[in-house]
Motif scaffolding. Structure first.
Motif, PDB file in Angstrom:
ATOM      1  N   SER A 143       8.275  -5.172  -5.646  1.00  0.00           N
ATOM      2  CA  SER A 143       7.144  -4.897  -4.763  1.00  0.00           C
ATOM      3  C   SER A 143       6.408  -6.191  -4.424  1.00  0.00           C
ATOM      4  O   SER A 143       6.186  -7.024  -5.307  1.00  0.00           O
ATOM      5  CB  SER A 143       6.184  -3.928  -5.439  1.00  0.00           C
ATOM      6  OG  SER A 143       5.008  -3.811  -4.687  1.00  0.00           O
ATOM      7  N   PRO A 144       6.010  -6.354  -3.175  1.00  0.00           N
ATOM      8  CA  PRO A 144       5.243  -7.554  -2.834  1.00  0.00           C
ATOM      9  C   PRO A 144       3.794  -7.481  -3.338  1.00  0.00           C
ATOM     10  O   PRO A 144       3.100  -8.487  -3.360  1.00  0.00           O
ATOM     11  CB  PRO A 144       5.280  -7.580  -1.306  1.00  0.00           C
ATOM     12  CG  PRO A 144       5.547  -6.183  -0.900  1.00  0.00           C
ATOM     13  CD  PRO A 144       6.327  -5.541  -2.012  1.00  0.00           C
ATOM     14  N   HIS A 145       3.342  -6.301  -3.771  1.00  0.00           N
ATOM     15  CA  HIS A 145       1.970  -6.135  -4.241  1.00  0.00           C
ATOM     16  C   HIS A 145       1.947  -5.423  -5.587  1.00  0.00           C
ATOM     17  O   HIS A 145       2.450  -4.302  -5.709  1.00  0.00           O
ATOM     18  CB  HIS A 145       1.145  -5.321  -3.236  1.00  0.00           C
ATOM     19  CG  HIS A 145       1.171  -5.890  -1.870  1.00  0.00           C
ATOM     20  ND1 HIS A 145       2.031  -5.446  -0.904  1.00  0.00           N
ATOM     21  CD2 HIS A 145       0.467  -6.902  -1.314  1.00  0.00           C
ATOM     22  CE1 HIS A 145       1.849  -6.139   0.198  1.00  0.00           C
ATOM     23  NE2 HIS A 145       0.905  -7.033  -0.023  1.00  0.00           N
ATOM     24  N   LYS A 146       1.348  -6.086  -6.586  1.00  0.00           N
ATOM     25  CA  LYS A 146       1.165  -5.487  -7.913  1.00  0.00           C
ATOM     26  C   LYS A 146      -0.212  -5.887  -8.428  1.00  0.00           C
ATOM     27  O   LYS A 146      -0.622  -7.042  -8.294  1.00  0.00           O
ATOM     28  CB  LYS A 146       2.215  -5.997  -8.897  1.00  0.00           C
ATOM     29  CG  LYS A 146       3.610  -5.578  -8.572  1.00  0.00           C
ATOM     30  CD  LYS A 146       4.539  -6.093  -9.638  1.00  0.00           C
ATOM     31  CE  LYS A 146       5.744  -6.687  -8.974  1.00  0.00           C
ATOM     32  NZ  LYS A 146       6.639  -7.358  -9.860  1.00  0.00           N
ATOM     33  N   VAL A 147      -0.918  -4.930  -9.009  1.00  0.00           N
ATOM     34  CA  VAL A 147      -2.248  -5.200  -9.557  1.00  0.00           C
ATOM     35  C   VAL A 147      -2.370  -4.470 -10.898  1.00  0.00           C
ATOM     36  O   VAL A 147      -1.969  -3.309 -11.008  1.00  0.00           O
ATOM     37  CB  VAL A 147      -3.365  -4.704  -8.598  1.00  0.00           C
ATOM     38  CG1 VAL A 147      -4.739  -4.936  -9.210  1.00  0.00           C
ATOM     39  CG2 VAL A 147      -3.260  -5.373  -7.249  1.00  0.00           C
ATOM     40  N   GLY A 150       3.130  -1.561  -5.310  1.00  0.00           N
ATOM     41  CA  GLY A 150       3.249  -1.211  -3.895  1.00  0.00           C
ATOM     42  C   GLY A 150       4.632  -0.680  -3.547  1.00  0.00           C
ATOM     43  O   GLY A 150       5.542  -0.644  -4.388  1.00  0.00           O
ATOM     44  N   ASN A 206       4.565   3.683  -3.194  1.00  0.00           N
ATOM     45  CA  ASN A 206       3.686   3.009  -4.148  1.00  0.00           C
ATOM     46  C   ASN A 206       3.208   4.012  -5.189  1.00  0.00           C
ATOM     47  O   ASN A 206       3.265   5.216  -4.982  1.00  0.00           O
ATOM     48  CB  ASN A 206       2.501   2.362  -3.429  1.00  0.00           C
ATOM     49  CG  ASN A 206       1.678   3.379  -2.663  1.00  0.00           C
ATOM     50  OD1 ASN A 206       2.176   4.401  -2.219  1.00  0.00           O
ATOM     51  ND2 ASN A 206       0.407   3.105  -2.522  1.00  0.00           N
TER      52      ASN A 206
END
Length: 131
Positions: A8-12, A34, A61
């Motif tokens: 995923s290009p987005h991880k939080v 994401g 996501n």
């Protein structure tokens, strides 16, 4: 131009720890991942032109919340860990070639699962003693 996929290009990640006097401790962790395109060799990924609009199956996501609750007694600590606290249904991309496909989108090219369902809510209990 084509992306490899799977990541995923987005991880939080976010977490907090709340001790309550000397009797209890609450620890919560949240992880957001994401949407992910499947890996290039996955049977469910579109193998067409790089700029083609249909990319095959894209994994949604998700947000996972894990909790740990510790109860402190005189010489004992009881810890209850809850994984996937909200019992969210989510999937991971398959491993290696991930060539099994599915019966609706594409035929099987092998035996490795293309999409792996992940476990729902589950618990782990531990009991620690002090001597």
């Amino acid at each position: 131009y084509s992306t490899l996929g799977d990541i995923s290009p987005h991880k939080v990640s976010l977490g907090f720890n709340l001790p309550i006097q000397n009797i209890m401790n609450i620890n919560l962790r949240a992880n957001y991942v994401g949407p992910r395109e499947l890996y290039l060799s996955n049977a469910l990924r579109n193998k067409g032109e790089p700029l083609q609009r249909d990319k095959g199956i894209i994994l949604d996501n998700y947000v996972l919340i894990n909790g740990s609750f510790s109860f402190l007694f005189k010489y004992t600590t009881l810890v209850v860990k809850v994984f996937n606290l909200l019992n969210h249904s989510y999937y991971h991309p398959g491993q290696e070639q991930a060539d099994a496909g599915n019966n609706f989108y594409t035929r099987s090219e092998g035996y490795r699962n293309s999409i792996l369902p992940q476990p729902g809510r589950y618990f782990l209990f531990t009991l620690n003693f002090e001597f």
